[in-house]
Design a protein around this motif. Structure first.
Motif, PDB file in Angstrom:
ATOM      1  N   PRO B  25       0.896  -1.154   0.060  1.00 30.85           N
ATOM      2  CA  PRO B  25       0.166  -0.080  -0.019  1.00 30.85           C
ATOM      3  C   PRO B  25       0.811   1.350  -0.006  1.00 30.85           C
ATOM      4  N   SER B  26       2.179   1.249   0.409  1.00 30.28           N
ATOM      5  CA  SER B  26       2.844   2.310   0.312  1.00 30.28           C
ATOM      6  C   SER B  26       3.697   2.611  -0.772  1.00 30.28           C
ATOM      7  N   PHE B  27       3.336   1.793  -1.839  1.00 33.11           N
ATOM      8  CA  PHE B  27       4.150   1.923  -3.078  1.00 33.11           C
ATOM      9  C   PHE B  27       4.355   3.251  -3.485  1.00 33.11           C
ATOM     10  N   PHE B  28       3.340   4.111  -3.681  1.00 31.82           N
ATOM     11  CA  PHE B  28       3.362   5.374  -4.086  1.00 31.82           C
ATOM     12  C   PHE B  28       3.863   6.656  -3.110  1.00 31.82           C
ATOM     13  N   THR B  29       4.265   6.049  -1.965  1.00 34.75           N
ATOM     14  CA  THR B  29       4.580   7.131  -0.887  1.00 34.75           C
ATOM     15  C   THR B  29       5.945   7.538  -1.296  1.00 34.75           C
ATOM     16  N   VAL B  30       6.116   8.692  -1.239  1.00 31.75           N
ATOM     17  CA  VAL B  30       7.712   9.333  -1.482  1.00 31.75           C
ATOM     18  C   VAL B  30       7.810   9.868  -0.069  1.00 31.75           C
ATOM     19  N   GLU B  31       8.945   9.299   0.544  1.00 32.53           N
ATOM     20  CA  GLU B  31       9.260  10.048   2.033  1.00 32.53           C
ATOM     21  C   GLU B  31      10.617  10.588   1.950  1.00 32.53           C
ATOM     22  N   ILE B  32      10.936  11.383   2.803  1.00 28.70           N
ATOM     23  CA  ILE B  32      12.353  11.983   2.908  1.00 28.70           C
ATOM     24  C   ILE B  32      12.949  11.371   4.153  1.00 28.70           C
TER      25      ILE B  32
END
Lengths: 354, 342
Positions: B25-32
């Motif tokens: 589910p976190s595939f599209f998450t872009v985090e720093i």
């Protein structure tokens, strides 16, 4: 006329290009440390290195043997280390070496063995390029009463009287060692999630190292392999696959088991870029014990590497001497191997030869 | 919209990306993290950079009805030259880095000259001419590295493939730069038209005053240059040179990316944006396979099935047969096709 001129000019350019390439090649080769495994040593030409290493104090000078050694090629640091070990062991023991590099070609190897037979050597050592197709030439050796010793790789021939013994690494054992080390290290830790970087699909070390590891791990329910994917034994693939593992499993990865050190080194880079600490946040196990792994361990980035020892020249020479002295030799002998942990790395790093 | 050559490749790319959501589910998450953008999407762009570069070069070669099988070997050579140049250099100075870049790219362009001369001046068939380099180039790379994997300890070298700019991997900027240059040259100047016309009909182009030989020479040089940059990125990313494995089979992936992007192997019209999407499809597929846990033995089969689906979707005949049966317009299209063909 102008056209003709430019055509000539281009031809000249191409010629120069070829020369530059050729020059590049020979330069590098001359700079290489290992002349014996250089790519242009003719397969059938045997080299007499025995005569020029005279200081190799012979303990058993009474019985000087002539040993023919046919190597697979020089495809990796591991292989080159293996070649050097074998050559040094033979000459240091005061025997005469006839060396031939097969350059990954079976036909070269068969030619080399035939030439060993023609020169009436006392023993033949060879690492088969492929498993099959050596029946005829090995039968010729047997008829000439020359014993054949297999090194590192096995042959697939039904008649096992054609060779004396097979000395090489036991990959299943290596996998088991990795498993045992991990179990000992992390037994009380509760759930342990392991990701595995496999070698090239279908290769013997990949299959056996996986199997050996799983045999040990399966007995402990709290250890689980959550992801397993091939990294083709290369750094670049190891890094790429580990990156994907980190993105999907992230902080749930406790252990990385890589089927060779190169993939582990690639994975370490991925782990660092992801912002975790290799060896602390993720325990890293590699196999092979190459120099790069020692460097990583000395820097505190890798926990353990299981040795896959190419330096079994002395062991091989011992076996040959035993056999020729009339002693019984088992058909399968495993190379003496150990494993190295982080604490030993710094001390051992300067002594690593490959 | 559906008429555009780009419609189906984009659909497939979107499908592959969305498919990942079911597993992660976190595939599209872009985090720093670590002061950089991190996430699967960034990974795909970063890992796909060499393939995108090489595919850009390959697109232009294919547009002239040629093919460049040598790119995989050029990657290995360029990486080997770059890594060997900086090996053992002192940390402080940047000169070895620039020397490595110049030498590696110089060698790559030379390989392009070699291919281009063989094809345009001597008239060797492109597939045969570049096959020579495909085989020989890897040998040269192995000679340069002595058949060993050489590790680079010179820190600045790692910046090319592993460095970050504005919190994003540098390789993404390199690709964007090369892509925009190629796009500008082929769409805003007449070079693009020349390339298409040489691909469509070399003799007619020559008779109308286009120097087709030089155009062909140029596209091979460009392809060599792209492969050289790709090789530097790949080698710098893992800080080592591997003559045996670096860039292995990249030529095939690049050709695939070009074809998925809608450029015909018969030459003529070409679609640089389509190629980029094609390369991204291949890379997202690879990343997907790694992250959803497909057994290692079935990797290639999964890849092949997806590629087959993409190719089928790209074929107008197939689309009309499958989807056209349900709509009148489809039937009409099929009929039209039949008429024009006969």
């Amino acid at each position: 006329m102008k056209k003709l001129l430019s055509a000539k000019l281009l031809l000249l350019l191409m010629l120069m290009f070829v020369l530059v390439l050729a020059a590049c090649g020979s330069d590098e080769e001359a700079a290489g440390t290992d002349g014996d495994t250089g790519a242009d040593s003719d397969a059938t030409e045997t080299e007499d290195t025995g005569s020029d290493t005279e200081e190799g104090d012979s303990k058993e000078a009474s019985e000087k043997l002539v040993i023919g050694f046919s190597q697979v090629g020089a495809e990796s640091e591991w292989r080159t280390a293996n070649t050097t070990s074998m050559q040094d062991a033979i000459t240091d023991a005061g025997h005469e070496l006839k060396f031939s590099d097969a350059q990954q070609k079976q036909e070269n190897q068969i030619k080399a063995i035939r030439s060993f037979i023609a020169q009436k050597v006392d023993a033949i050592v060879f690492s088969p390029v492929v498993e099959t197709g050596f029946e005829t030439v090995l039968q010729e050796a047997k008829d000439a009463k020359i014993p054949v010793f297999l090194s590192d790789r096995a042959v697939d021939i039904e008649d096992d009287s054609l060779w004396v013994t097979f000395l090489g690494s036991d990959f299943i054992e290596e996998g088991k060692k990795a498993g045992n080390w991990l179990v000992e290290e992390m037994e009380g830790e509760g759930e342990v999630n392991i990701v595995e970087l496999q070698g090239t699909v279908g290769s013997a070390p990949a299959i056996d190292r996986k199997e050996g590891f799983e045999q040990i791990i399966s007995e402990y329910p709290n250890f689980e392999i959550t992801k397993s994917q091939t990294g083709d034994f290369t750094r670049a693939k190891g890094k790429e696959v580990m990156e994907a593992f980190l993105k999907s499993d992230g902080d749930n990865i406790d252990v990385l088991y890589a089927h060779n050190d190169d993939m582990a080194i690639g994975a370490i880079q991925a782990i660092e870029e992801y912002g975790l600490k290799p060896a602390e946040d993720i325990v890293i196990i590699g196999v092979d014990a190459v120099k790069g792994a020692f460097e990583a361990m000395a820097a505190g980035k890798m926990n353990v590497t299981i040795e896959c020892n190419p330096l079994f020249g002395p062991q091989m020479v011992e076996i040959i001497e035993q056999y020729l002295a009339g002693e019984e030799v088992p058909k399968r002998i495993a190379v003496e191997e150990s494993m190295y942990t982080m604490d030993q790395a710094e001390e051992l790093l300067p002594t690593r030869q490959y | 919209m559906a008429k555009s050559k780009l419609f189906w490749p984009i659909m497939v790319l979107v499908f592959i990306l969305v498919f990942n959501l079911f597993f992660d589910p976190s595939f599209f998450t872009v985090e720093i993290r670590n002061g950089r953008f991190t996430g699967s999407l960034i990974d795909i762009l970063n890992r796909g950079a060499p393939l995108m570069l090489i595919s850009i070069g390959m697109t232009l070669v294919i547009a002239t009805k040629g093919i460049d099988l040598g790119v995989g070997s050029v990657i290995a050579m360029s990486g080997a030259v770059g890594a060997m140049t900086v090996t053992g250099s002192p940390e402080g100075s940047l000169t070895p880095l620039f020397l490595a870049i110049v030498l590696a790219l110089g060698v790559s362009v030379l390989t392009g000259v070699w291919n281009g001369v063989l094809v345009s001046r001597i008239g060797v068939q492109p597939i045969v001419a570049t096959l020579i380099l495909m085989v020989a180039g890897r040998g040269v790379a192995q000679l340069i590295t002595n058949g060993q994997i050489t590790t680079v300890y010179y820190e600045p070298y790692k910046f090319i493939g592993g460095g970050y700019l504005l919190m994003l991997p540098l390789s993404i900027f390199i690709v964007a730069f090369v892509f925009l240059i190629a796009l500008y040259l082929t769409r805003k100047t007449s070079i693009g038209l020349f390339i298409e016309s040489v691909g469509a009909n070399p003799s007619a182009s020559r008779l109308s005053g286009i120097n087709s030989k030089n155009i062909i020479l140029m596209v091979y040089m460009f392809s060599g240059l792209c492969a050289g940059i790709g090789g530097l990125i790949l080698s710098s990313n893992v800080a080592s040179a591997d003559g045996n494995n670096a860039g292995l089979w990249y030529e095939l992936d690049a050709i695939l990316a070009v074809v998925i992007g809608g450029t015909s192997l018969m030459g003529g019209r070409f679609f640089l944006t389509g190629t980029i999407i094609g390369a991204l499809i291949i890379q997202s597929l690879t990343t997907t396979i790694y992250s959803i846990g497909v057994p290692a033995e079935t990797n290639l089969v999964v890849k092949a099935v997806v590629v087959l689906i993409v190719c089928l979707l790209q074929s107008p005949e197939f689309r009309n047969k499958v989807f056209g049966a349900f709509t009148r317009k489809g039937i009409k299209d099929t009929k039209d096709k039949g008429v024009t063909l006969s």
